[in-house]
Design a protein around this motif. Structure first.
Motif, PDB file in Angstrom:
ATOM      1  N   ASP A  39    -101.233 -54.382 -62.669  1.00 61.20           N
ATOM      2  CA  ASP A  39    -102.007 -55.585 -62.969  1.00 61.20           C
ATOM      3  C   ASP A  39    -101.433 -56.267 -64.202  1.00 61.20           C
ATOM      4  OD1 ASP A  39    -103.382 -54.735 -65.416  1.00 61.20           O
ATOM      5  OD2 ASP A  39    -104.715 -53.524 -64.167  1.00 61.20           O
ATOM      6  N   HIS A  40    -101.999 -57.448 -64.550  1.00 67.27           N
ATOM      7  CA  HIS A  40    -101.343 -58.292 -65.549  1.00 67.27           C
ATOM      8  C   HIS A  40    -101.477 -57.760 -66.973  1.00 67.27           C
ATOM      9  CE1 HIS A  40     -99.737 -62.682 -65.516  1.00 67.27           C
ATOM     10  NE2 HIS A  40     -98.924 -61.853 -66.125  1.00 67.27           N
ATOM     11  N   PHE A  41    -102.294 -56.723 -67.170  1.00 69.13           N
ATOM     12  CA  PHE A  41    -102.353 -56.129 -68.514  1.00 69.13           C
ATOM     13  C   PHE A  41    -100.979 -55.654 -68.968  1.00 69.13           C
ATOM     14  CE2 PHE A  41    -102.594 -52.468 -71.347  1.00 69.13           C
ATOM     15  CZ  PHE A  41    -103.271 -53.034 -72.417  1.00 69.13           C
ATOM     16  N   PHE A  77     -94.745 -63.464 -63.523  1.00 68.01           N
ATOM     17  CA  PHE A  77     -95.192 -64.062 -62.264  1.00 68.01           C
ATOM     18  C   PHE A  77     -96.362 -63.255 -61.701  1.00 68.01           C
ATOM     19  CE2 PHE A  77     -95.468 -65.646 -58.085  1.00 68.01           C
ATOM     20  CZ  PHE A  77     -94.824 -66.879 -58.067  1.00 68.01           C
ATOM     21  N   ASP A  78     -97.574 -63.806 -61.875  1.00 70.96           N
ATOM     22  CA  ASP A  78     -98.762 -63.241 -61.235  1.00 70.96           C
ATOM     23  C   ASP A  78     -98.787 -63.780 -59.808  1.00 70.96           C
ATOM     24  OD1 ASP A  78    -101.384 -62.703 -60.336  1.00 70.96           O
ATOM     25  OD2 ASP A  78    -102.151 -62.715 -62.393  1.00 70.96           O
ATOM     26  N   ILE A  79     -98.783 -62.870 -58.839  1.00 72.77           N
ATOM     27  CA  ILE A  79     -98.658 -63.303 -57.435  1.00 72.77           C
ATOM     28  C   ILE A  79     -99.836 -64.196 -57.019  1.00 72.77           C
ATOM     29  CG2 ILE A  79     -99.826 -61.407 -56.204  1.00 72.77           C
ATOM     30  CD1 ILE A  79     -96.311 -62.780 -55.340  1.00 72.77           C
ATOM     31  N   VAL A 131     -93.202 -68.183 -69.903  1.00 70.34           N
ATOM     32  CA  VAL A 131     -93.303 -68.993 -68.677  1.00 70.34           C
ATOM     33  C   VAL A 131     -94.118 -68.167 -67.700  1.00 70.34           C
ATOM     34  CG1 VAL A 131     -92.052 -70.119 -66.811  1.00 70.34           C
ATOM     35  CG2 VAL A 131     -91.069 -70.075 -69.128  1.00 70.34           C
ATOM     36  N   GLN A 132     -95.340 -68.638 -67.436  1.00 65.83           N
ATOM     37  CA  GLN A 132     -96.302 -67.848 -66.662  1.00 65.83           C
ATOM     38  C   GLN A 132     -96.706 -68.600 -65.401  1.00 65.83           C
ATOM     39  OE1 GLN A 132     -99.746 -66.806 -68.962  1.00 65.83           O
ATOM     40  NE2 GLN A 132    -100.816 -65.845 -67.261  1.00 65.83           N
ATOM     41  N   PHE A 133     -96.470 -67.970 -64.265  1.00 66.01           N
ATOM     42  CA  PHE A 133     -96.971 -68.492 -62.987  1.00 66.01           C
ATOM     43  C   PHE A 133     -98.242 -67.706 -62.677  1.00 66.01           C
ATOM     44  CE2 PHE A 133     -92.563 -69.653 -62.993  1.00 66.01           C
ATOM     45  CZ  PHE A 133     -92.493 -70.853 -62.291  1.00 66.01           C
ATOM     46  N   ASP A 134     -99.368 -68.405 -62.530  1.00 67.07           N
ATOM     47  CA  ASP A 134    -100.642 -67.693 -62.468  1.00 67.07           C
ATOM     48  C   ASP A 134    -101.744 -68.675 -62.067  1.00 67.07           C
ATOM     49  OD1 ASP A 134    -102.780 -65.838 -63.053  1.00 67.07           O
ATOM     50  OD2 ASP A 134    -101.588 -64.986 -64.673  1.00 67.07           O
ATOM     51  N   ALA A 135    -102.790 -68.169 -61.420  1.00 68.17           N
ATOM     52  CA  ALA A 135    -103.985 -68.983 -61.192  1.00 68.17           C
ATOM     53  C   ALA A 135    -104.896 -68.966 -62.407  1.00 68.17           C
ATOM     54  CB  ALA A 135    -104.745 -68.478 -59.959  1.00 68.17           C
ATOM     55  N   GLN A 167    -105.388 -68.341 -66.832  1.00 68.21           N
ATOM     56  CA  GLN A 167    -104.724 -68.477 -68.127  1.00 68.21           C
ATOM     57  C   GLN A 167    -104.593 -67.141 -68.879  1.00 68.21           C
ATOM     58  OE1 GLN A 167    -107.473 -72.135 -68.823  1.00 68.21           O
ATOM     59  NE2 GLN A 167    -105.993 -72.152 -70.478  1.00 68.21           N
ATOM     60  N   ASP A 168    -105.448 -66.187 -68.526  1.00 65.91           N
ATOM     61  CA  ASP A 168    -105.420 -64.876 -69.197  1.00 65.91           C
ATOM     62  C   ASP A 168    -105.580 -64.986 -70.708  1.00 65.91           C
ATOM     63  OD1 ASP A 168    -105.101 -63.766 -66.683  1.00 65.91           O
ATOM     64  OD2 ASP A 168    -102.933 -63.587 -66.849  1.00 65.91           O
ATOM     65  N   THR A 169    -106.497 -65.887 -71.106  1.00 64.55           N
ATOM     66  CA  THR A 169    -106.767 -66.097 -72.547  1.00 64.55           C
ATOM     67  C   THR A 169    -108.194 -65.710 -72.909  1.00 64.55           C
ATOM     68  OG1 THR A 169    -107.378 -68.404 -72.081  1.00 64.55           O
ATOM     69  CG2 THR A 169    -105.101 -67.988 -72.779  1.00 64.55           C
TER      70      THR A 169
HETATM   71 MN   LIG Z   1    -102.638 -63.132 -64.525  1.00 61.18          MN
END
Ligand SMILES: [Mn+2]
Length: 316
Positions: free
Chosen positions: A133-135, A238-240, A154-158, A160-162
């Motif tokens: 996972d993105h952690f 790259f988050d799928i 450079v983040q591809f993601d649905a 923001q993970d903020t």
């Molecule tokens: Mn993510």
């Protein structure tokens, strides 16, 4: 087929050899690279982190590295589209296997990942990590920033993970907040593509929302990424779930209204000038997948990252 061999994951004589395993058989390393922990003479490493305890919704990304390796068997030894070269003709690359984590001691996970990543990076090799996972991007970013200084993210993601982070959380939705606060990324050089959820903070990071990805051309999106990063050392995550669930159903927190794999692969293919110092593909959860749609998308994104690396190497 007298010259063809099988099981290159352990029979390959050279780290640059093209594999000839049939797509339906043979030992499943990533793109049939040799499985080894020996980093001598290695230029690029693929490594798995089978961890999903930080997932907020459906778990299962711990099976991501296995699924992506298996899906990568579709890449035979021909030149890989759109790269008109055998990616491994000159670039010595291995599959380093997986990171060993104790499922009963998650508080040790960040330091273990960071330490193991640093060991690989000390060899000078380029590291492409399969999540998980993105952690996992948090300790990976720390290990890369220790070598290169603050990175353009450079983040591809649905997402923001903020989300709120107290510095101790094991949470796949807060690594960006932590990375900004601890100075491992430079928000003024960072960009997130495909966002289609709200979060409390953006920290000054440039966002390209999901509907904007739909409205912009691939060339415009790539230009925005290259302008934003401005030639600085970059980390590509790259988050799928950046992709629409139609193209990546096998993930923990899918969000409708995302781009196609065709659109985003076109963007990636135009990132040749990006100075990528590290990369990951995360959140592939095969239990929710169908016909390997998501695993194939993840494997293809990873192959593009290596293709960009191989082209940059050849242009040197
Ligand atoms: Mn993510």
């Amino acid at each position: 087929m007298p010259s063809k061999t099988i099981d290159h994951a352990f029979t390959a004589r050279s780290l640059t050899s093209a594999a000839t395993d049939p797509t339906f058989a043979g030992a499943l390393s990533f793109m049939r690279r040799r499985f080894t922990k020996n980093l001598k003479g290695v230029e690029a490493v693929v490594w798995g982190i089978p961890f999903d305890a930080a997932t907020s919704n459906r778990p299962g990304a711990r099976f991501g590295p296995q699924a992506i390796r298996r899906a990568s068997a579709i890449f035979d030894n021909d030149p890989q589209y759109p790269f008109s070269r055998d990616l491994f003709a000159d670039m010595a690359m291995i599959d380093y296997g997986d990171c060993l984590l104790d499922y009963g001691n998650h508080h040790r996970t960040p330091a273990t990942i960071e330490r193991e990543a640093a060991k690989i990076l000390t060899s000078g090799a380029f590291l492409l990590t399969l999540g998980g996972d993105h952690f996992i991007t948090w300790p990976l970013l720390k290990a890369h920033a220790a070598r290169h200084g603050p990175l353009a993210l450079v983040q591809f993601d649905a997402h923001q993970d903020t989300w709120f982070d107290d510095g101790k959380r094991i949470d796949h939705g807060s690594f960006v907040a932590r990375a900004v606060r601890d100075g491992v990324i430079d928000p003024a050089r960072s960009i997130q593509v495909g966002i289609r959820t709200h979060a409390p903070e953006d920290f000054g990071i440039r966002l390209i929302y999901g509907h904007e990805v739909e409205e912009m051309t691939a060339a415009e999106i790539a230009r925005a990424i290259l302008d934003r990063t401005g030639g600085c050392p970059a980390y590509l995550t790259f988050d799928i779930d950046c992709l629409d669930p139609a193209f990546a159903p096998g993930t923990g927190t899918p969000v409708a209204g995302g781009p196609s794999s065709a659109k985003i692969l076109s963007v990636l293919g135009k990132l040749g000038p990006l100075d990528i110092r590290g990369a990951d593909v995360v959140e592939v959860a095969p239990a929710y997948d169908h016909a390997d749609i998501t695993a194939i998308a993840g494997a293809t994104v990873a192959m593009y990252m290596l293709g960009l690396r191989a082209e940059r190497r050849a242009a040197r």
